[in-house]
Design a protein around this motif. Structure first.
Motif, PDB file in Angstrom:
ATOM      1  N   ASN A  66       0.839  -1.190   0.000  1.00  0.00           N
ATOM      2  CA  ASN A  66       0.000   0.000   0.000  1.00  0.00           C
ATOM      3  C   ASN A  66       0.877   1.244   0.000  1.00  0.00           C
ATOM      4  O   ASN A  66       1.639   1.457   0.947  1.00  0.00           O
ATOM      5  CB  ASN A  66      -0.875   0.030   1.253  1.00  0.00           C
ATOM      6  CG  ASN A  66      -1.786  -1.164   1.296  1.00  0.00           C
ATOM      7  OD1 ASN A  66      -2.480  -1.453   0.329  1.00  0.00           O
ATOM      8  ND2 ASN A  66      -1.749  -1.891   2.387  1.00  0.00           N
ATOM      9  N   PRO A  67       0.791   2.067  -1.019  1.00  0.00           N
ATOM     10  CA  PRO A  67       1.695   3.207  -1.126  1.00  0.00           C
ATOM     11  C   PRO A  67       1.668   4.106   0.100  1.00  0.00           C
ATOM     12  O   PRO A  67       2.700   4.603   0.532  1.00  0.00           O
ATOM     13  CB  PRO A  67       1.188   3.962  -2.350  1.00  0.00           C
ATOM     14  CG  PRO A  67       0.363   3.004  -3.103  1.00  0.00           C
ATOM     15  CD  PRO A  67      -0.149   1.988  -2.140  1.00  0.00           C
ATOM     16  N   GLU A  68       0.458   4.294   0.699  1.00  0.00           N
ATOM     17  CA  GLU A  68       0.395   5.243   1.806  1.00  0.00           C
ATOM     18  C   GLU A  68       1.113   4.708   3.034  1.00  0.00           C
ATOM     19  O   GLU A  68       1.433   5.461   3.937  1.00  0.00           O
ATOM     20  CB  GLU A  68      -1.059   5.590   2.129  1.00  0.00           C
ATOM     21  CG  GLU A  68      -1.866   4.511   2.824  1.00  0.00           C
ATOM     22  CD  GLU A  68      -2.424   3.468   1.848  1.00  0.00           C
ATOM     23  OE1 GLU A  68      -2.016   3.479   0.673  1.00  0.00           O
ATOM     24  OE2 GLU A  68      -3.255   2.641   2.255  1.00  0.00           O
ATOM     25  N   LEU A  69       1.381   3.383   3.064  1.00  0.00           N
ATOM     26  CA  LEU A  69       2.055   2.801   4.225  1.00  0.00           C
ATOM     27  C   LEU A  69       3.527   2.484   3.937  1.00  0.00           C
ATOM     28  O   LEU A  69       4.252   2.065   4.814  1.00  0.00           O
ATOM     29  CB  LEU A  69       1.349   1.515   4.651  1.00  0.00           C
ATOM     30  CG  LEU A  69      -0.093   1.675   5.104  1.00  0.00           C
ATOM     31  CD1 LEU A  69      -0.712   0.317   5.375  1.00  0.00           C
ATOM     32  CD2 LEU A  69      -0.142   2.552   6.346  1.00  0.00           C
ATOM     33  N   ALA A  70       3.918   2.650   2.683  1.00  0.00           N
ATOM     34  CA  ALA A  70       5.283   2.256   2.320  1.00  0.00           C
ATOM     35  C   ALA A  70       6.258   3.354   2.723  1.00  0.00           C
ATOM     36  O   ALA A  70       5.973   4.536   2.605  1.00  0.00           O
ATOM     37  CB  ALA A  70       5.365   2.013   0.824  1.00  0.00           C
ATOM     38  N   GLY A  71       7.416   2.935   3.222  1.00  0.00           N
ATOM     39  CA  GLY A  71       8.437   3.893   3.628  1.00  0.00           C
ATOM     40  C   GLY A  71       9.808   3.429   3.185  1.00  0.00           C
ATOM     41  O   GLY A  71       9.977   2.302   2.724  1.00  0.00           O
ATOM     42  N   GLU A  88       8.275   0.350 -10.728  1.00  0.00           N
ATOM     43  CA  GLU A  88       7.578  -0.692 -11.477  1.00  0.00           C
ATOM     44  C   GLU A  88       6.134  -0.851 -11.006  1.00  0.00           C
ATOM     45  O   GLU A  88       5.372  -1.589 -11.602  1.00  0.00           O
ATOM     46  CB  GLU A  88       8.293  -2.037 -11.302  1.00  0.00           C
ATOM     47  CG  GLU A  88       9.760  -2.008 -11.661  1.00  0.00           C
ATOM     48  CD  GLU A  88       9.987  -2.203 -13.143  1.00  0.00           C
ATOM     49  OE1 GLU A  88       9.881  -3.338 -13.599  1.00  0.00           O
ATOM     50  OE2 GLU A  88      10.259  -1.203 -13.829  1.00  0.00           O
ATOM     51  N   GLN A  89       5.775  -0.216  -9.885  1.00  0.00           N
ATOM     52  CA  GLN A  89       4.443  -0.395  -9.319  1.00  0.00           C
ATOM     53  C   GLN A  89       3.419   0.443 -10.079  1.00  0.00           C
ATOM     54  O   GLN A  89       3.718   1.538 -10.543  1.00  0.00           O
ATOM     55  CB  GLN A  89       4.424   0.031  -7.847  1.00  0.00           C
ATOM     56  CG  GLN A  89       5.371  -0.752  -6.969  1.00  0.00           C
ATOM     57  CD  GLN A  89       4.870  -2.158  -6.687  1.00  0.00           C
ATOM     58  OE1 GLN A  89       3.687  -2.430  -6.790  1.00  0.00           O
ATOM     59  NE2 GLN A  89       5.800  -3.046  -6.356  1.00  0.00           N
ATOM     60  N   ALA A  90       2.221  -0.102 -10.150  1.00  0.00           N
ATOM     61  CA  ALA A  90       1.192   0.579 -10.928  1.00  0.00           C
ATOM     62  C   ALA A  90       0.512   1.697 -10.147  1.00  0.00           C
ATOM     63  O   ALA A  90       0.070   2.682 -10.718  1.00  0.00           O
ATOM     64  CB  ALA A  90       0.152  -0.431 -11.395  1.00  0.00           C
ATOM     65  N   GLU A  91       0.405   1.561  -8.814  1.00  0.00           N
ATOM     66  CA  GLU A  91      -0.357   2.533  -8.040  1.00  0.00           C
ATOM     67  C   GLU A  91       0.198   3.937  -8.202  1.00  0.00           C
ATOM     68  O   GLU A  91       1.403   4.162  -8.177  1.00  0.00           O
ATOM     69  CB  GLU A  91      -0.368   2.170  -6.542  1.00  0.00           C
ATOM     70  CG  GLU A  91      -1.312   1.068  -6.172  1.00  0.00           C
ATOM     71  CD  GLU A  91      -0.625  -0.275  -6.257  1.00  0.00           C
ATOM     72  OE1 GLU A  91       0.481  -0.335  -6.825  1.00  0.00           O
ATOM     73  OE2 GLU A  91      -1.191  -1.278  -5.769  1.00  0.00           O
ATOM     74  N   ARG A  92      -0.767   4.871  -8.310  1.00  0.00           N
ATOM     75  CA  ARG A  92      -0.393   6.262  -8.490  1.00  0.00           C
ATOM     76  C   ARG A  92       0.496   6.772  -7.341  1.00  0.00           C
ATOM     77  O   ARG A  92       1.434   7.517  -7.542  1.00  0.00           O
ATOM     78  CB  ARG A  92      -1.668   7.091  -8.551  1.00  0.00           C
ATOM     79  CG  ARG A  92      -1.558   8.367  -9.273  1.00  0.00           C
ATOM     80  CD  ARG A  92      -2.928   8.980  -9.353  1.00  0.00           C
ATOM     81  NE  ARG A  92      -3.826   8.185 -10.198  1.00  0.00           N
ATOM     82  CZ  ARG A  92      -3.888   8.336 -11.516  1.00  0.00           C
ATOM     83  NH1 ARG A  92      -3.153   9.232 -12.105  1.00  0.00           N
ATOM     84  NH2 ARG A  92      -4.699   7.604 -12.235  1.00  0.00           N
ATOM     85  N   GLY A  93       0.174   6.318  -6.126  1.00  0.00           N
ATOM     86  CA  GLY A  93       0.894   6.812  -4.963  1.00  0.00           C
ATOM     87  C   GLY A  93       2.382   6.513  -5.006  1.00  0.00           C
ATOM     88  O   GLY A  93       3.177   7.215  -4.396  1.00  0.00           O
ATOM     89  N   PHE A  94       2.754   5.462  -5.719  1.00  0.00           N
ATOM     90  CA  PHE A  94       4.167   5.090  -5.731  1.00  0.00           C
ATOM     91  C   PHE A  94       5.019   6.041  -6.563  1.00  0.00           C
ATOM     92  O   PHE A  94       6.215   6.144  -6.346  1.00  0.00           O
ATOM     93  CB  PHE A  94       4.341   3.646  -6.223  1.00  0.00           C
ATOM     94  CG  PHE A  94       4.148   2.634  -5.140  1.00  0.00           C
ATOM     95  CD1 PHE A  94       4.964   2.651  -4.023  1.00  0.00           C
ATOM     96  CD2 PHE A  94       3.155   1.682  -5.218  1.00  0.00           C
ATOM     97  CE1 PHE A  94       4.812   1.733  -3.011  1.00  0.00           C
ATOM     98  CE2 PHE A  94       2.980   0.751  -4.210  1.00  0.00           C
ATOM     99  CZ  PHE A  94       3.799   0.780  -3.101  1.00  0.00           C
ATOM    100  N   VAL A  95       4.378   6.723  -7.545  1.00  0.00           N
ATOM    101  CA  VAL A  95       5.147   7.680  -8.345  1.00  0.00           C
ATOM    102  C   VAL A  95       5.738   8.753  -7.435  1.00  0.00           C
ATOM    103  O   VAL A  95       6.915   9.081  -7.475  1.00  0.00           O
ATOM    104  CB  VAL A  95       4.251   8.328  -9.407  1.00  0.00           C
ATOM    105  CG1 VAL A  95       4.988   9.462 -10.102  1.00  0.00           C
ATOM    106  CG2 VAL A  95       3.802   7.284 -10.404  1.00  0.00           C
TER     107      VAL A  95
END
Lengths: 419, 255, 466
Positions: free
Chosen positions: A191-196, A380-387
């Protein structure tokens, strides 16, 4: 064509030529600015995260706790029910589907966030507190203005009902942006919002320390030998050829070396900073030896002669005089080499540092990511948050590199000696 | 001459730099507690010769030394000889002053430290003071011993280098054109100093200036194209040279 | 364990340093002989005798212990069942080790349990014998050292000899690294070439390793081979690599060269002072950042542009990757050619100015021809960098091996394929994995030759003006 015309033509050619040069430089500078701007404008958002205010009543009964429970109980009890109840009180919704849609506004970690708050503030038990719970990735991006809400509903993951909920919450002032501490303290997550980048930071730190510890002493020793002691013979020539070639070997080949020898033959643990550090040390070594030798060479021979003439041995003249004078130069060369190693990705991919690692490594033999690899993985992740996260990681990485390079330049200027 | 003790004796000394031969069968005696000046045109082998005496040529890979040099009848052109001990006995001062980029005190104390000449700090202070006094530098630097040696003027730097050479209590001091980088006043001071030092040390000085050779030396050797042409007392060489080439050189007809 | 041993070695070495120093002081004071080294050197001498043999033994022990234990375990496993293939043995051994280390998952068989017992036993034996060996060497070395001290008057000499030897060994690391590279690449490549003919690899026109499902590379049937032959033809990769490098050079050479010329000949020192470091930022940015930039910004930009112009542009086009790579290489070309042009003697320029040539004419007719070998050298170095560059192409060029000269299509490179073949978990003995090493070997030699030629050019040039 008369003389004047010819002269004029020549001067025009001169101006054109100069213009080409200027244009090239401006183009190169433009690329720098464009690149940095692209990264920074995308990445700065990641340092903030969107939260939604939720009123939580830490009722001891709901949590099945005694009136003054020990810390373990606080840790082990089930918060799910409390969390769901609190979230559903945020907005009035009807039916299971709508409840689910409301819950989906939040990041799936809401349960732990509530628990962690209570663990940090045990006094909050039996009290009602407003908590800022992390919003899920889609709403985080929506709130930051990166979500295409004008798309027709069937092409969005957020449906109109949720959009309404969100808008109402915004109007009530319950949606906020706060500093995203998760970015620096958490490991990787789906989950992008939880990734650090916590894991990647520690991994990079271990890696670079191992690289430094291995490459610096060996590089100094090798350069001292080659500059001061090596006889002129075939072995010395061969060593020099090897060093010069290794400095230009593509980094990915060192990755193959790490994979083949360190993992294949010596069975060192995969995906770990230990292997990464050794691999990068081998890669960095020749790149450090070259500037180290240059700074040894810059020490004038008269210093060596002075020492030898009062009866210092060769080793003494080197260790007492030449090496101390060359150290600042060697340090700045080493730091630049380490900065390159810090940004290196390809060899680390080959030794398996692309594994999905949630935990933050505690020793160099734990599987881990590193900052540049994290950039690769998230890109490589598709989620917008990862950009946004990727760009933020790049910003952190670049700030380290810039710091290192400044230190190197400072060292060189401070201790530069004109003989 | 009243003094007849030979300190350094070189016989049949040949030196090659790779293919090129720099010295041809040099026979030269250097007497104890005297100043011997070596003169001759550039590239004639004077410096090569004195660098053989403390084996500084070892530093150069392609340099090959054959023949014999004895100091107090001890052979020094010997692969097994420990050059460190030799260089403790034979100090050297270079063309360009080359103080270490350290404090004045550390410049002097370095030699005694590596040779273990001082038991404690007091001993070392004494050595430093004595060396600087002998080099006639003490009064100028005694209040700033902790300042960098490279901050001194050229002449002072050169005297610091002389003090550094004296600090390990050598028997011989080699000087390779010690005044060539200095102004006349600094040169005069160094020459005065050399005169004083010859009471306790054997000094070999390479110089381009014939007047300097006359002023400081008791004995002079004339080198030409790697060969020693003539050696005799300075008085004789400059008043009544035995060789035509020496005559031409000292009267400035070539060189 | 090893850390404790290292700690002990450090402590003992320090103690023997102190002992050696005090001992020689005693000897000199009682026997009043003059030693020609400082007492410290006798300390160092003894400390080296203490530390070196122990460290050498420890090093070799750590290198060989795992292999020997593995061999012994495999032997016992074979005794139980002669039919194990080497791969099965490997797998069993891995299982035994992971059980021993406590992170075992899967089904426990009796065999593994016995194996773990064996493994434990062997570990204990190894530990004990290591300690015994280290202790006895230590005692022997120290007594020999002490014996030598009282006889020996050349401690400094010996210590310095050893130190120089150690320095020499450190400089050998470069040779060892090269050997390691060649060994690891060659070893796997040879296995690959024993399965796939080297000519099929070098001259085959079709690259599709995902088709290669062969479990045992050493026993390929003729039919399988016919299938495989078409899967490992690397010409498309070479072509793709060269093509992207070419695009990169088309960007980097003109911009880099003109920047270098402007910097060396026209720029005021102030312009130079600021613009040079800014351009060199480009060289300091990690390649993964360029890759991200190419994939996220440049690639989509070209695709949109193509849509507007009714062109079909792949989102992973060779153009995007090549362009970004070219930007990355600009500083290499510019700073190298700046140096090279600066090294051209002023006298040459003066001669041209004196007959009334303008600055640009002088540069075109005198400076550039004089600097040409150096410039060629620096361009070749840049090419070698371009073909070895990995992250940009991994992230922005495609994965499918198209043999194309259309820059708008996607194409792939050697480095991309190496990464793709080796990413994630892979079985070590399949031709797929080995082919990555064969590609690495090709890449290694290609860059080696380029660098060699480039350095020859630069060296020739330097000799001319020094």
């Amino acid at each position: 064509m008369n003389k004047e015309q010819r002269l004029k033509k020549r001067h025009n050619a001169e101006k054109r030529f100069k213009l080409y040069g200027l244009t090239s430089i401006l183009l190169a500078i433009f690329f720098v600015i464009f690149l940095l701007n692209a990264i920074f404008s995308k990445g700065s958002g990641a340092f903030l995260k969107t939260t939604i205010d939720v009123e939580v009543n830490f009722d001891a009964d709901t949590l099945e706790l005694s009136e003054s429970p020990p810390l373990e109980d606080l840790e082990n009890t089930d918060y799910y029910e409390l969390a769901i109840d609190s979230i559903l009180k945020v907005k009035k919704v009807n039916g299971l589907t709508e409840e689910k849609l409301l819950i989906n506004l939040f990041s799936p970690d809401y349960e732990y966030e509530i628990r962690n708050f209570l663990l940090d503030n045990p006094k909050a038990l039996n009290q009602t507190t407003v908590l800022k719970l992390t919003a899920s990735d889609d709403f985080d991006q929506l709130h930051k203005g990166n979500y295409p809400r004008e798309l027709p509903e069937e092409r969005r993951r957020i449906n109109n009902f949720q959009l309404n909920l969100y808008d109402e919450l915004v109007n009530e002032g319950k949606v906020n942006k706060i500093f995203n501490s998760y970015l620096f303290t958490k490991g990787d997550s789906r989950n992008p919002e939880l990734a650090g980048i916590g894991g990647a930071l520690v991994g990079s730190f271990f890696t670079i320390v191992i690289t430094l510890l291995l490459s610096f002493p060996i590089a100094i020793a090798a350069s001292v030998y080659l500059e001061e002691f090596a006889p002129k013979n075939k072995i010395t020539d061969f060593i020099e050829i090897n060093i010069n070639n290794l400095a230009a070997v593509p980094s990915i080949v060192f990755g193959l070396l790490g994979l083949g020898i360190l993992l294949g033959t010596f069975h060192l643990p995969r995906s770990t900073p230990l292997v990464a550090g050794i691999t990068l040390a081998l890669m960095t070594l020749p790149r450090i030896i070259i500037p180290c030798r240059a700074s040894l060479k810059a020490v004038p021979p008269s210093i060596r002669e002075g020492a030898l003439a009062i009866g210092a041995s060769k080793v003494q003249s080197v260790t007492h005089h030449v090496l101390p004078l060359a150290i600042p130069g060697t340090l700045s060369g080493t730091i630049i080499g380490l900065a390159q190693a810090l940004g290196e990705t390809a060899p680390l991919i080959l030794i398996g540092m692309v594994a999905f690692v949630v935990d933050i490594p505690s020793i160099p033999t734990d599987p881990s990511a590193s900052l540049p690899v994290q950039v690769y993985l998230w890109s490589e992740q598709a989620e917008r948050g990862f950009v946004e996260k990727t760009s933020a990681t790049i910003m952190v990485l670049l700030s380290f590199l810039i710091t290192l390079n400044f230190i190197a330049v400072y060292l060189r200027q401070k201790f530069e000696r004109k003989w | 001459m009243k003094n007849n003790k030979i300190k350094i004796k070189s016989s049949n000394l040949n030196v090659h730099y790779g293919e090129k031969q720099a010295l041809f069968d040099v026979d030269l005696d250097i007497y104890d507690k005297e100043v011997t000046a070596l003169i001759g045109p550039s590239g004639c082998g004077k410096s090569t010769f004195i660098r053989c005496i403390n084996r500084m040529n070892d530093v150069i890979d392609i340099c090959k030394v054959e023949g014999s040099i004895t100091i107090d009848d001890e052979e020094i052109i010997d692969k097994n000889l420990d050059v460190v001990g030799l260089r403790e006995k034979i100090g050297m001062v270079f063309q360009k002053p080359n103080p270490f980029p350290k404090s004045i005190y550390d410049n002097i104390s370095y030699g005694p430290t590596i040779h273990g000449l001082a038991e404690n700090k007091t001993d070392m202070d004494e050595i430093v003071e004595n060396s600087l006094k002998k080099a006639a530098l003490w009064n100028e630097v005694k209040d700033r011993l902790n300042e960098a040696g490279t901050g001194l003027s050229g002449g002072q730097q050169q005297r610091l280098c002389i003090a550094r050479a004296i600090s390990v209590n050598p028997q011989v001091i080699l000087m390779d054109e010690p005044c060539s980088a200095l102004d006349p006043i600094a040169t005069a001071k160094i020459e005065e100093l050399i005169d004083e030092l010859k009471k306790s040390y054997t000094i070999v000085i390479v110089t381009h200036s014939m007047s300097q050779a006359v002023r400081v030396s008791q004995r002079t050797g004339f080198f030409h194209l790697g060969k020693i042409i003539e050696v005799d007392t300075t008085e004789k060489i400059f008043k009544n040279p035995g060789n035509k080439m020496t005559q031409d050189y000292i009267t400035g007809r070539f060189g | 364990m090893n850390i404790i041993i290292l700690l002990l070695v450090t402590i003992f070495s320090y103690l023997s340093f102190l002992y050696g120093r005090s001992r020689i002081r005693k000897i000199t004071s009682t026997q009043s002989i003059k030693i020609n080294a400082l007492p410290n050197y006798y300390g160092y001498y003894l400390a080296l005798w203490c530390a070196l043999p122990a460290l050498i033994i420890l090093l070799f022990w750590s290198i060989f212990e795992p292999a020997i234990i593995k061999y012994l375990i495999s032997q016992t496993l074979i005794q139980n069942d002669l039919n194990y293939s080497s791969e099965q043995l490997n797998l069993l051994y891995q299982k035994i080790r992971s059980l021993y280390e406590g992170n075992f998952s899967g089904t426990l068989t009796e065999e593994i349990k016995i194996g773990v017992k064996n493994y434990e036993n062997l570990q204990t034996i190894a530990q004990n014998s290591k300690i015994v060996l280290l202790l006895s060497t230590f005692i022997a070395a120290i007594s020999y050292g002490i014996f030598r001290i009282s006889k020996n008057n050349k401690a400094r000499h010996d210590v310095e000899k050893i130190l120089t030897g150690l320095l020499f060994v450190c400089s050998l690391v470069a040779i060892l690294t090269t050997m390691g590279i060649i060994f690891s690449l060659l070893f796997e490549s040879l296995k690959f070439f024993s399965a796939i003919n080297i000519f099929d690899f070098l001259f085959g026109m079709n690259w599709s390793p995902q088709r290669a499902f062969v479990s045992d590379a050493s026993a390929i049937t003729a039919l399988e081979y016919e299938n495989l032959k078409g899967a490992f033809g690397s010409v498309p990769l070479f072509a793709g690599t060269a093509f992207i490098a070419l695009i990169a050079m088309l960007v980097a050479v003109p911009i880099g060269l003109f920047s270098g010329i402007y910097m060396a000949e026209y720029a005021s020192s102030k312009v130079r002072k600021y613009s040079k470091p800014i351009i060199e930022i480009l060289a300091g940015i990690p390649t993964v950042v360029y890759g991200f930039f190419a994939a996220l910004t440049v690639g989509p930009f070209f695709r949109e542009l193509g849509e507007k112009l009714n062109l079909e542009v792949s989102s992973e086009s060779a153009l995007a990757a090549g362009l970004v790579m070219g930007v990355m290489i600009i500083p290499y070309v510019s700073s190298l050619s700046d140096d090279v042009i600066n090294a051209v003697p002023q006298s040459l320029r003066d001669g041209s100015y004196a007959i009334g040539a303008t600055k640009s004419e002088t540069i075109k007719n005198v400076v550039i021809p004089a600097a040409l070998p150096g410039i060629v050298g620096s361009v070749l170095l840049a090419v070698s960098r371009a073909i070895g560059e990995t992250m940009i192409v991994v992230m922005a060029a495609g994965l499918a091996a198209n043999l194309t000269i259309n820059p708008l299509e996607s194409t792939t490179t050697i480095t991309t394929q190496i990464v793709m073949l080796l990413i994630g978990d892979q079985e070590f003995d399949s031709p797929k994995t080995q082919s990555a090493f064969a590609l690495g070997l090709t890449l290694f030699f290609a860059t080696l030759i380029l660098n060699y030629i480039a350095l020859r050019f630069v060296k020739k040039y330097r000799e001319k003006y020094e």
